[in-house]
Design a protein around this motif. Structure first.
Motif, PDB file in Angstrom:
ATOM      1  N   ASP A 229       0.870  -1.216   0.038  1.00  0.00           N
ATOM      2  CA  ASP A 229       0.054  -0.075  -0.077  1.00  0.00           C
ATOM      3  C   ASP A 229       0.933   1.391  -0.075  1.00  0.00           C
ATOM      4  O   ASP A 229       0.583   2.366  -0.349  1.00  0.00           O
ATOM      5  CB  ASP A 229      -0.916  -0.101   1.019  1.00  0.00           C
ATOM      6  N   PHE A 230       1.822   1.177   0.750  1.00  0.00           N
ATOM      7  CA  PHE A 230       2.914   2.323   0.774  1.00  0.00           C
ATOM      8  C   PHE A 230       3.303   2.687  -0.823  1.00  0.00           C
ATOM      9  O   PHE A 230       3.559   3.767  -0.920  1.00  0.00           O
ATOM     10  CB  PHE A 230       4.109   2.168   1.723  1.00  0.00           C
ATOM     11  N   PHE A 231       3.683   1.557  -1.551  1.00  0.00           N
ATOM     12  CA  PHE A 231       4.445   1.743  -2.652  1.00  0.00           C
ATOM     13  C   PHE A 231       3.153   2.459  -3.597  1.00  0.00           C
ATOM     14  O   PHE A 231       3.663   3.390  -4.510  1.00  0.00           O
ATOM     15  CB  PHE A 231       4.992   0.459  -3.423  1.00  0.00           C
ATOM     16  N   THR A 232       2.050   2.207  -3.400  1.00  0.00           N
ATOM     17  CA  THR A 232       0.651   2.748  -4.376  1.00  0.00           C
ATOM     18  C   THR A 232       0.723   4.047  -3.934  1.00  0.00           C
ATOM     19  O   THR A 232       0.682   4.986  -4.696  1.00  0.00           O
ATOM     20  CB  THR A 232      -0.415   1.831  -4.032  1.00  0.00           C
ATOM     21  N   MET A 288      -1.838 -10.452  -2.815  1.00  0.00           N
ATOM     22  CA  MET A 288      -2.204 -10.463  -4.591  1.00  0.00           C
ATOM     23  C   MET A 288      -3.357  -9.685  -4.509  1.00  0.00           C
ATOM     24  O   MET A 288      -3.619  -8.807  -5.225  1.00  0.00           O
ATOM     25  CB  MET A 288      -2.510 -11.706  -5.230  1.00  0.00           C
ATOM     26  N   TYR A 289      -4.318  -9.597  -3.072  1.00  0.00           N
ATOM     27  CA  TYR A 289      -5.324  -8.915  -3.218  1.00  0.00           C
ATOM     28  C   TYR A 289      -4.932  -7.428  -2.939  1.00  0.00           C
ATOM     29  O   TYR A 289      -5.594  -6.553  -3.626  1.00  0.00           O
ATOM     30  CB  TYR A 289      -6.140  -9.380  -2.025  1.00  0.00           C
ATOM     31  N   ALA A 290      -3.924  -7.061  -1.998  1.00  0.00           N
ATOM     32  CA  ALA A 290      -3.319  -5.988  -1.897  1.00  0.00           C
ATOM     33  C   ALA A 290      -2.644  -5.270  -3.177  1.00  0.00           C
ATOM     34  O   ALA A 290      -2.913  -3.928  -3.291  1.00  0.00           O
ATOM     35  CB  ALA A 290      -2.161  -5.763  -0.690  1.00  0.00           C
ATOM     36  N   LEU A 291      -1.734  -6.009  -4.053  1.00  0.00           N
ATOM     37  CA  LEU A 291      -1.259  -5.689  -5.084  1.00  0.00           C
ATOM     38  C   LEU A 291      -2.573  -5.251  -6.311  1.00  0.00           C
ATOM     39  O   LEU A 291      -2.496  -4.003  -6.532  1.00  0.00           O
ATOM     40  CB  LEU A 291      -0.641  -6.724  -5.984  1.00  0.00           C
TER      41      LEU A 291
END
Length: 520
Positions: A229-232, A288-291
């Motif tokens: 989430d941080f990278f997003t 994968m859900y977070a990605l």
């Protein structure tokens, strides 16, 4: 037509400081005045035309699309709803596939992370410049000079290429292409870098325990406690900054480390997959859900800001699913570290609403090598000429290889994706830890350190279950010759190696990892 005389004082004998003695000036005659007026209107017309032309050129430059790479890490071929998973939830990636072109026969340049990324970023087979083995703990022990232990500065990167074309460039997430200062993303064409230089990272970083940085400075705080989430967040923050500046198109490589180990997910995401009994598979599904959530957030922002139709997006994984992360390679045999389809074949999605067809599937052979020339074509720019051959390369071989294979190994996919041209016949090569392979047309030859060579027709035999080596010896010999010529054309030996232990591990992948036929 008319005459005048000027006198110039000594103190004004410099550009821009000429003075005119008005008493010496003789005004033009009436006929000369008419000519002067005509010349003025001609000049005015030409000036307006030039201004209009410049305006058109400026508008055209602003029509160049933004460019976005979303890269997963060690994702299995079957781990999208679109590719057959019945357990995972990937609605945003499935939607991306439906919005564009899904490439069912896409390949990466290696079945391990680091050389795969080297091929993606350069558009060149990484073995051509000595990038063969992974960068891991044993690489330094089996390596060469420290400045060569990573992506060679003698190679242009995607960042270099697009920055030369006038793009703002950013890489967020995993680098894994060297930690020497000469290899740092900011020195390799990326205006902005936030992430880690290493190959894996804890997903719950704390201010006092992490290996994350932003443009060379260690991070002190995190907008989200979970790394994916941080990278997003970081990618969106940078894109928003570019939108506010509105000065140039941008390119972002959103290089997630998910779903690479360590297997870590948030409690909230894990709760969505309580029905999965295998704990590793459950965690993988949550990662994968977070990605997928991150991809949805980025696309939602582009849609809200009317940029979705102005952005060319490509999504794929750096290699196939790994043995240790609970991934599933669908109908393919083999895993990360092997040259079977499950190691080097990945699902690839191209989306550019209004420019590429929606809901299209292509079975043409494509490669991660094609991302660079496709992006440059979309940007309306030419690929940079190669840099001079570095001292450790055999210059004779390099010249021969460029004459035979070209300077770059990828192709511009836009005409093919649009359906404007027929798929190209491709020949792709691989070499890793005692294994080599070549795919030419429908056929693929694999040579191994512990078994006789194998020949498969992978268009119809996805599982590589029917070895045709003995049945079609003439074709096998033809591919052997192509493979040998390619290896003999390489300009350098591998710049570092790995422990021989990895050769044994790679051999196991062929013995232990067949097709897991049931979706998981």
């Amino acid at each position: 037509m008319f005459r005048h005389t000027m006198t110039i004082s000594k103190r004004d004998r410099f550009p821009g400081r000429t003075t005119v003695n008005s008493a010496m000036l003789q005004l033009p005659t009436p006929s000369a005045q008419r000519c002067l007026r005509f010349a003025f209107f001609v000049l005015l017309f030409v000036t307006c035309e030039v201004a209009a032309s410049r305006s058109t050129l400026f508008a055209a430059s602003n029509d160049r699309p933004n460019l976005l790479i979303v890269l997963a890490d060690d994702m299995g071929y079957g781990d999208l709803g679109y590719t057959g998973s019945q357990q995972l939830q990937t609605p945003h990636l499935d939607s991306l596939a439906k919005s564009g072109v899904f490439c069912s026969e896409a390949y990466v340049t290696s079945s391990v992370c680091s050389p795969s990324r080297a091929g993606l970023l350069t558009g060149r087979d990484p073995r051509r410049f000595g990038y063969e083995s992974n960068l891991n703990q044993s690489a330094a022990a089996y390596g060469t000079r420290p400045e060569l232990l990573g992506l060679s500065p003698s190679e242009h990167t995607l960042g270099d290429q697009l920055r030369s074309a006038g793009y703002a460039t950013a890489l967020v997430g995993k680098w894994h292409l060297g930690s020497h200062e000469a290899h740092h993303p900011n020195a390799r064409g990326f205006d902005h870098f936030c992430g880690m230089l290493v190959g894996s990272h804890n997903y719950f970083p704390t201010p006092d325990k992490h290996q994350l940085e932003r443009n060379g400075e260690p991070l002190r705080e995190f907008s989200s406690p979970y790394l994916t989430d941080f990278f997003t967040d970081e990618a969106l923050r940078w894109i928003q900054g570019q939108d506010e500046a509105a000065s140039q198109p941008w390119m972002v490589m959103l290089s997630y480390n998910a779903p690479h180990t360590p297997m870590q997910a948030t409690d909230q995401d894990l709760a969505k997959f309580a029905h999965i009994s295998d704990p590793k598979r459950r965690t993988y599904a949550a990662m994968m859900y977070a990605l997928d959530r991150g991809v949805g957030r980025v696309r939602a922002y582009l849609d809200e800001t009317d940029q979705l139709e102005e952005t060319l997006i490509v999504f794929f994984s750096d290699n196939g699913g790994a043995t240790n992360n609970g991934s599933w390679n669908g109908p393919l045999s083999g895993v990360k570290g092997s040259l079977r389809e499950g190691g080097v074949r990945v699902p690839m999605i191209w989306s550019w609403p209004g420019q590429l067809p929606a809901g299209k599937r292509t079975d043409a052979v494509v490669s991660s090598l094609d991302v660079l020339p496709t992006f440059m074509a979309a940007a309306g720019a030419e690929l940079l000429p190669l840099k001079p051959s570095p001292s450790h390369e055999d210059k004779r071989n390099r010249r021969r290889a460029e004459a035979k294979y070209g300077a770059y190994d990828g192709i511009n996919l836009l005409p093919q994706l649009r359906g404007e041209s027929a798929p190209a016949t491709r020949t792709l090569f691989w070499r890793l830890q005692g294994q080599t392979a070549v795919r030419d047309g429908e056929d693929k030859l694999i040579t191994l350190s512990h078994r006789p060579a194998q020949l498969f027709q992978v268009t119809s035999d996805l599982a590589e279950a029917d070895d045709r080596f003995d049945a079609d010896r003439s074709r096998a010999e033809q591919l052997y010759k192509m493979l040998g010529e390619w290896e003999a054309s390489l300009a350098t030996v591998p710049l570092w190696g790995s422990s021989p232990m990895w050769d044994a591990e790679s051999a196991k992948h062929y013995d232990d990892w067949g097709v897991k036929s049931e979706p998981r």
